[in-house]
Design a protein around this motif. Structure first.
Motif, PDB file in Angstrom:
ATOM      1  N   ASP A   1     -40.007 -33.710  -7.275  1.00 45.30           N
ATOM      2  CA  ASP A   1     -39.889 -32.514  -6.519  1.00 45.30           C
ATOM      3  C   ASP A   1     -41.339 -31.823  -6.279  1.00 45.30           C
ATOM      4  OD1 ASP A   1     -39.028 -30.101  -5.413  1.00 45.30           O
ATOM      5  OD2 ASP A   1     -38.463 -29.245  -7.624  1.00 45.30           O
ATOM      6  N   LEU A   2     -41.643 -31.412  -5.440  1.00 46.39           N
ATOM      7  CA  LEU A   2     -43.037 -30.844  -4.969  1.00 46.39           C
ATOM      8  C   LEU A   2     -43.473 -29.613  -5.757  1.00 46.39           C
ATOM      9  CD1 LEU A   2     -43.621 -31.867  -1.202  1.00 46.39           C
ATOM     10  CD2 LEU A   2     -44.317 -32.913  -3.213  1.00 46.39           C
ATOM     11  N   GLY A   3     -42.327 -28.771  -6.101  1.00 45.76           N
ATOM     12  CA  GLY A   3     -42.798 -27.523  -6.626  1.00 45.76           C
ATOM     13  C   GLY A   3     -42.584 -27.670  -8.186  1.00 45.76           C
ATOM     14  N   LEU A   4     -43.637 -27.743  -8.923  1.00 45.06           N
ATOM     15  CA  LEU A   4     -43.581 -28.060 -10.419  1.00 45.06           C
ATOM     16  C   LEU A   4     -44.530 -26.832 -11.173  1.00 45.06           C
ATOM     17  CD1 LEU A   4     -44.544 -31.893 -10.274  1.00 45.06           C
ATOM     18  CD2 LEU A   4     -42.339 -30.713 -11.140  1.00 45.06           C
ATOM     19  N   PRO A   5     -44.094 -26.510 -12.293  1.00 43.72           N
ATOM     20  CA  PRO A   5     -44.608 -25.525 -13.135  1.00 43.72           C
ATOM     21  C   PRO A   5     -46.143 -25.818 -13.379  1.00 43.72           C
ATOM     22  CG  PRO A   5     -43.266 -26.595 -14.565  1.00 43.72           C
ATOM     23  CD  PRO A   5     -43.226 -27.153 -12.999  1.00 43.72           C
TER      24      PRO A   5
END
Lengths: 899, 228
Positions: free
Chosen positions: B54-58
């Protein structure tokens, strides 16, 4: 007048001039040789004819001079009311230019073009009013007597012996669309005068004796006829050029007139102008400045300026050249500009200079090739030498210089005496030479010359036998003395000039230095106000005058931005002068052509985006002029200031752009976070559903149940988002109307906690609700929503630790708080967390939330008349507490009875 | 297809909640990382056969994870991204991702992409010499293309274009990748060439050029050569 050349195509200049005439209003001048020839009558008669044809003709101002025939013609024409002005206890009626501009007729009649307006009028001269009307696309008819034409004024004075004070620049006439000559014979005019048709009897008698003589009138009539003929000739030529008809009009004459500080300059300029008119030639007035020999005498400097200004009024161009060799500069310029004839003056005072081979006129005559030279010999300046001598004595610092010369020569005599007694020096002239040099270096050229002459006599008197007499015994002594005088004078001249030049250099350096200082100060200031203040203070220091700057804010009127020394406000006249300078981009006020009676002179500040504001200067002495150096310095300051203003506006723009960009960035972040928050539950649901479809049959029942549960949870999450979004838009649209029921806060709090426990099973929540809570007036559903949002946040940011819901009475109010034990909120963000779409952590920070919870909470609580704020840290340096305060309501009477 | 290890890098527990049973049911062994650093550690230590990222990581940008991972692994990487993040998708593909799936997605689609990516795994050099799909046959040895048995005449550029797409059959090839490989790096942004040549190519090889089935458009991203 334009250059003419052989060109078969229509000359672009001619066409351009034609186009220019079409965009402006057109001016017809009814020209007459003398008063009473019937100009006004002719004008009005034609106007009536036009009016009958339906043209919008208005009489702006007509002087009937009590002539009944003329007055009769005005009947039936629309006449504009005049402007009444109180001046020295008298009421003067003047042409009302504002009324004319407001009325905006096709054609307006304004009589007596040469009239001088009353003080406090917008323009000092009526022809300037007319120019403004023409600029406003209004056609004008006006009347003028030949004697009032600037270039002819001195000729007329010579003919009639009456000085002409009211003049109209030749340019006005040149740019007129047409000239209508109103002519009657001289005899007829005198007859009319006798019949009382021109002046009232008493005036008429006087006029007849002084002015209305056959000789005068004939001469004037000739002038008028010739002028008109020349004009018609011009029109013919223009016509030929516009239609590209080849013709024998190749004159291509171009005149140059040399202007200097001598009294002859004005006469030379007038001569040149007449010559140019006769030749149909363009002309240029030129003055040459020698670096290091700037004119120090203000009267002379003013004379040069006046001559140049006169040339401009007469329709010539002007040019300032700089160079050491005057004739060379003039001739070079003449070559460059294809000058065919040079006009130059030679005054008698320059005889000495001529002997020295320095006479400009003779040098030019000697050196010019292929250029005709007209030399105007001065005749009428007999008062000049006397005035010069008198000035010579009075001039800058001479009393001091002369005294110094006397003193230093006296010292030299004393010193020489002492030396003579002790040492018996054969030649004491060196001591006197020292005195001369001292005067030259300390007090300049003139003092040195005085000292040289004094020394000459003193030396002779005190030291040359026979002593104490001005006679000389020995012939060789006489020669020695003579040589001494020559040496002393030359030494003095050289040293004095060196000193003057050094003074000039110092002055220039000072100017440069102070300009440098200004630009440093300006570049240091970024805010507009700082720039303006720096500039006005600086201008005040440089010019010794009060300076103000007026700027036009984005909305509103031109107003006073800064003044130094400070003043509060401007009177209406000053304001309108400033406004005029701003609108037209030209100077106005003191010593200009517009509203010259105003205290200030207003100069436009021209920036790259047009006129940015105006700068006003109030001179300490209203009768003084601005010297050319000051003028240069002022222009430099204004330029620098305009650049600085430009810069500050650019900075402002870039800040604005940066803010816009920041806004844009924020918007993008919001959109992406919103889309992420909506998409994640959708992705979960879609994924779970498709998984169940594909693998459901092979899955263990527990796994299947878990997937179904996840679908349910995610659908609920999605629903909360959507509900929040809807709430937000309802609050924003003002469509949310909370109910005003009696609400038991404790009951609502318990319901909210119950709901939170269901949705977030893993989250421990404790409640602490006081028993004596008063009821509030509000909407139970909305309050529950608020508390649930707070609990939702506490669960998200509380890091899994316990959440406490606390409610207590605070006076007549109720205070409810929700406290978590998370990381807390930075003090700077305590307010920002209530902003829409603000989210703790990164924008893409994966805390599932819309960033709407708190802003919705605030909207709802405020709609119920309460307040909400955040405190952090809440306890032990951790946690956030959101505190709600709602006003308590007096319990309803019915409820009390039931209890 | 058993025993293959797939690493799912996503911080949303809800995603994993359905991905894990689905992937396990398809015979994969599932590893999970909720953050970028954890993912890099797992890739280094456990050498997964394929990665879903997933491209959105924390903790870090998914693209950074991609760059770091590509330094030490050749395993296919499948990117999960939102539809409105086109630029991000292209960047990810250019940085070395093998394919992408838009959120939200049906599980079948993800599994198909995984299979396609795995088929090309490691075979970067051993390229297919013969491709046959929907009546179109490409014989790369003989540089011959036939459609339903009839020879198709292609210009050299059209042929190059067809080959690069066919070699990556089943996977998306970005505009930039195609332009760089067929026209050269100087023409990386000249997408108008591509539109013209793809149009010509489709007219020659597609049964119905108006509804292409062999060369599919991935709007704003690139093209995908059909596998079956």
């Amino acid at each position: 007048m334009q250059e003419r050349d052989l060109d078969r195509r229509p000359d672009p200049d001619a066409l351009l001039a034609l186009a220019g005439k079409e965009t402006r209003g057109r001016l017809w001048v009814f020209l007459g040789a003398a008063p009473g020839v019937g100009k006004t009558y002719a004008m009005l008669a034609r106007a009536r004819a036009l009016k009958r044809d339906g043209v919008d003709v208005v009489v702006g101002l007509v002087e009937t001079h009590g002539r009944a025939e003329t007055a009769a013609l005005i009947e039936g024409l629309e006449v504009l009311p005049r402007r009444a002005i109180e001046y020295r206890g008298q009421t003067i009626e003047e042409f009302d230019i504002d009324a004319a501009l407001a009325r905006r007729p096709k054609l307006i009649i304004v009589d007596e073009l040469a009239h001088t307006n009353a003080p406090d009028s917008r323009h000092p001269k009526r022809w300037q009013d007319v120019e403004e009307l023409l600029d406003a696309h209004i056609d004008v008819w006006t009347a003028l007597n030949i004697q009032h034409i600037e270039s002819l004024a001195d000729v007329v004075s010579r003919i009639t012996g009456v000085a002409v004070r009211e003049t109209v620049p030749d340019t006005v006439l040149r740019d007129a669309a047409d000239i209508v000559l109103v002519d009657i014979t001289s005899d007829e005019l005198i007859q009319r005068l006798k019949e009382g048709k021109v002046y009232l009897p008493e005036t008429a008698r006087l006029a007849q004796q002084n002015f209305f003589t056959i000789g005068n009138l004939t001469a004037l009539r000739e002038l008028a006829l010739r002028r008109t003929a020349a004009r018609v000739d011009d029109q013919m030529v223009d016509y030929l050029r516009q239609h590209a008809i080849e013709g024998p009009w190749e004159t291509s004459e171009r005149l140059l007139v040399c202007v200097g500080p001598d009294a002859l300059s004005e006469a030379v300029v007038r001569t040149a102008s007449r010559l140019a008119t006769g030749l149909n030639a363009s002309w240029v007035a030129v003055t040459v400045q020698q670096p290091g020999r700037e004119e120090t005498d203000p009267a002379k400097a003013k004379r040069v300026e006046d001559a140049l200004r006169l040339a401009e009024r007469l329709g010539g161009e002007t040019e300032r050249l700089v160079g050491q060799d005057l004739p060379a500069e003039v001739l070079q310029f003449a070559q460059r500009e294809n000058i065919t004839q040079i006009v130059i003056g030679r005054s008698r005072a320059s005889l000495w200079a001529k002997l020295m081979g320095r006479s400009l006129s003779s040098a030019i005559v000697r050196r010019s090739k292929n250029i005709g030279v007209h030399v105007v010999i001065g005749g009428s300046d007999r008062d000049e030498p006397a005035a010069r001598q008198w000035r010579w004595l009075r001039l800058s610092g001479l009393p001091v210089g002369a005294l110094a010369a006397v003193a230093s020569v006296a010292v030299a005599v004393g010193l020489g005496y002492g030396l003579d007694v002790w040492l018996h020096l054969p030649n004491l002239s060196m001591i006197f030479l020292t005195a001369v040099l001292f005067c030259a270096v300390q007090f300049g050229l003139r003092s040195a010359v005085v000292a040289a002459v004094l020394s000459f006599f003193a030396y002779d008197f005190f030291f040359i036998d026979p002593r104490y007499e001005f006679t000389i015994q020995e012939p060789q002594e006489f020669f020695a003395l003579l040589i001494f005088l020559v040496v002393a004078v030359f030494t003095g001249l050289l040293a004095g000039r060196a000193r003057d030049q050094a003074q000039n250099v110092r002055d220039n350096a000072r100017t440069t230095q102070s300009i440098y200082e200004l630009s440093r100060k300006l570049s240091g200031a970024a805010a507009l106000d700082d720039i303006l203040l720096a500039a006005t203070i600086y201008m005040h220091r440089t010019l010794g005058a009060r300076c103000i700057v007026m700027m036009l804010p984005e909305d509103g009127e031109l107003n006073l931005s800064v003044a130094w020394p400070p003043i509060d406000e401007l009177d209406p006249g000053e304001t309108s002068a400033a406004r005029w300078a701003f609108d037209k981009g030209e100077p106005a006020g003191w010593r200009t052509g517009t509203l010259p009676n105003v205290r200030f002179q207003f100069r436009p500040l021209v920036t790259t985006r047009g006129v940015g504001g105006v700068c006003g200067i109030e001179p300490a002495d209203p009768n003084a002029t601005i010297s050319p150096e000051r003028e240069r310095a002022l222009n430099l300051i204004l330029e620098q200031t305009a650049i600085a203003i430009d810069r500050s506006l650019l900075v402002k723009d870039s800040v604005k752009t940066a803010a816009l960009e920041e806004n844009e960035k924020l918007r993008t972040t919001l959109l992406s976070s919103l889309s992420h928050d909506l998409r994640t539950p959708l992705a979960s649901i879609t994924g779970a559903v498709t998984t169940l479809r594909q693998f459901g049959e092979t899955m263990a029942p527990a796994q299947r149940a878990d997937l179904l549960a996840s679908i349910e949870e995610e659908a609920a999450r999605l629903m909360r988002f959507v509900a929040n979004l809807l709430d937000m838009s309802r609050i924003e649209a003002g469509a949310l109307k909370p109910k005003r029921d009696y609400v038991d806060v404790a009951e609502v709090a318990r319901a909210a906690v119950e709901r939170a426990r269901k949705v977030f099973p893993g989250q421990p929540v404790t409640t602490s609700l006081a028993r004596d809570l008063p009821l509030i007036r509000g909407d139970a559903n909305l309050l529950e929503q608020v508390l649930f949002n707070l609990l939702d946040n506490a669960q998200k940011y509380g890091g899994g630790a316990g959440v406490v819901v606390h409610a207590r009475r605070l006076g007549v109010d109720v205070q409810i708080s929700v406290t978590d034990e998370g990381e807390g909120v930075k003090p700077t963000d305590l307010e920002r967390i209530f902003e829409k779409f603000y989210q703790g952590g990164r924008s893409d920070g994966r805390k599932a939330g819309t960033g709407l919870g708190l802003s919705i909470a605030r909207g709802l609580i405020e709609a119920m008349g309460g307040t909400i704020h955040a405190e952090s840290p809440a306890a032990r340096r951790r946690g956030t507490r959101i505190v709600i305060q709602l006003p308590g309501a007096a319990a309803p009477a019915a409820a009390q009875e039931n209890a | 297809m058993t025993g293959l290890r797939v690493l799912v890098v996503d911080d949303e527990p809800q995603i994993l909640r359905f991905l894990r049973p689905a992937l396990e049911a398809s015979g994969y062994e599932v590893l999970h990382a909720a953050a970028g650093r954890e993912a890099l550690r797992l890739i280094a230590n456990s050498a997964p056969d394929i990665i879903v990222l997933d491209l959105g990581l924390p903790d870090m940008d998914g693209k950074e994870v991609l760059v770091e991972a590509r330094k030490f692994t050749a395993a296919p990487i499948l990117v999960l991204s939102a539809r409105d993040r086109e630029a991000e998708k292209i960047a990810a593909l250019d940085l070395g991702a093998d394919d992408y799936v838009e959120k939200p997605f049906a599980i079948g689609e993800l599994l198909a992409r995984l299979r396609s990516a795995l088929r090309h795994r490691g075979g970067g050099e051993a390229q297919p010499m013969h491709v046959e799909v929907d009546g179109l046959a490409i014989d790369m040895d003989k540089r011959r293309v036939t459609k339903s048995g009839a020879a198709v005449k292609l210009t050299p550029k059209e042929y190059d274009l067809l080959c690069i797409l066919a070699r990556h059959a089943g996977r998306v090839v970005t505009h930039g990748q195609i332009l760089t490989s067929v026209w050269g790096p100087a023409h990386k942004d000249d997408t108008q060439y591509l539109r013209v040549f793809i149009g010509q190519l489709r007219a020659k090889i597609e049964s119905d050029p108006a509804a292409p089935t062999i060369i599919r458009t991935e709007a704003g991203i690139g093209y995908r050569f059909s596998e079956e």
